[in-house]
Design a protein around this motif. Structure first.
Motif: not given
Ligand code: NDP
Length: 244
Positions: A17, A19, A39-40, A60-61, A83, A149, A153, A182, A184
């Motif tokens: 999902k 970024i 993980r999905s 699942d990381l 990410s 959180y 970070k 962002v 998302t």
């Molecule tokens: P999303 O929630 O849209 O996507 C996160 C992704 O990480 C999903 O595919 C999720 O899978 C996967 N994920 C989460 N936990 C695990 C796990 N245990 N094992 C494997 N995969 C996992 O988040 P963003 O794209 O918004 O965030 C991406 C990065 O950007 C993150 O590091 C976030 O902290 C950072 N960030 C985001 C901001 C924002 O406002 N969105 C701002 C600043 C930084 P699933 O959905 O299946 O859990």
């Protein structure tokens, strides 16, 4: 600025999902062979429909042993983007040990673990590489209800610097991007309420949140040779939020 990753193998965590997903598709578009980790399985299925050249890995990381097993035959990786992350919102006084462990396991420990596995391979091949950790403006600025959180970070930023220090001599560069909000799935969880959103945008000199593409472009720059002397930086993609 044209960037080509033809001939490179890349791995992106959190590729299902937001970024991570957009970074995976952008890397493939720039010619890299990409391993997408999340993980999905449903997200990986849709990603493969969109871009059949991608290799997918469902794990699942947060699970150290499962990650070790899943990545053991991963092959050579030149570029890594950490990410994957999760969040949960609560006032400081209500933080629980379960929430603390969940967030640190994914946001910090998994980034460390995946990077160790990939860096071992890079060092064995002597080929070097580039790693980008996706951090946040939250690493450097306290945000209400984001205690764990923000702490994860901040830890990730120091992990980035330590990795840059110790992996640099192996020609492996390590940097982070630190975006503002962002929209998302994760962004919507925290910032959908109009009052919260406008309070945040009023603190961003450019006056708006970042787009996924803004973050992806910065990640591609840091992965590429265009930034070949840049190592150990935590680069804001925040419209100036952290400058004020
Ligand atoms: P999303 O929630 O849209 O996507 C996160 C992704 O990480 C999903 O595919 C999720 O899978 C996967 N994920 C989460 N936990 C695990 C796990 N245990 N094992 C494997 N995969 C996992 O988040 P963003 O794209 O918004 O965030 C991406 C990065 O950007 C993150 O590091 C976030 O902290 C950072 N960030 C985001 C901001 C924002 O406002 N969105 C701002 C600043 C930084 P699933 O959905 O299946 O859990």
């Amino acid at each position: 600025m044209e960037i080509s990753f033809a001939g490179y193998r890349a791995m992106v965590t959190g590729a299902g999902k937001g970024i991570g997903r957009a970074t995976t598709l952008a890397l493939a578009h720039c010619g890299a062979k990409v391993v997408a980790v999340t993980r999905s399985q449903a997200d990986l299925n849709s990603l493969l429909l969109e871009c059949p050249s991608i290799t997918s890995l469902c794990v699942d990381l947060a699970d150290w042993e499962a990650t070790e097993a899943a990545l053991q035959h991963i092959g050579s990786i030149d570029l890594l983007v950490n990410s994957a992350a999760c969040t949960s919102l609560q006032p400081f006084l209500e933080v629980t040990p379960e929430q603390f462990d969940k967030l640190f396991n994914v946001n910090v420990k998994a980034a460390l673990h995946v990077s160790q596995i990939v860096a071992h391979g890079m060092i064995a091949r002597g080929s070097g590489g580039s790693i980008v950790n996706v951090s946040s403006q939250a690493s450097q600025c306290a945000l209400r209800d984001h205690t764990i959180y923000c702490a994860t970070k901040a830890a990730l930023d120091m992990l980035t610097k330590m990795m840059a220090l110790e992996l640099g001599p192996h020609k492996i560069r390590v940097n982070s991007v630190n975006p503002t909000v962002v929209m998302t799935e994760m962004g919507r969880l925290a910032w959908s309420e109009p009052e919260k959103a406008s309070a945040m945008t009023s603190r961003i000199p450019l006056g708006h949140f970042a787009e996924v593409e803004d973050v992806v472009n910065t990640i591609l720059f840091l992965l590429s040779d265009k930034s070949k002397m840049t190592n150990g930086v935590t680069l804001p993609v925040d419209g100036g939020f952290l400058a004020c």
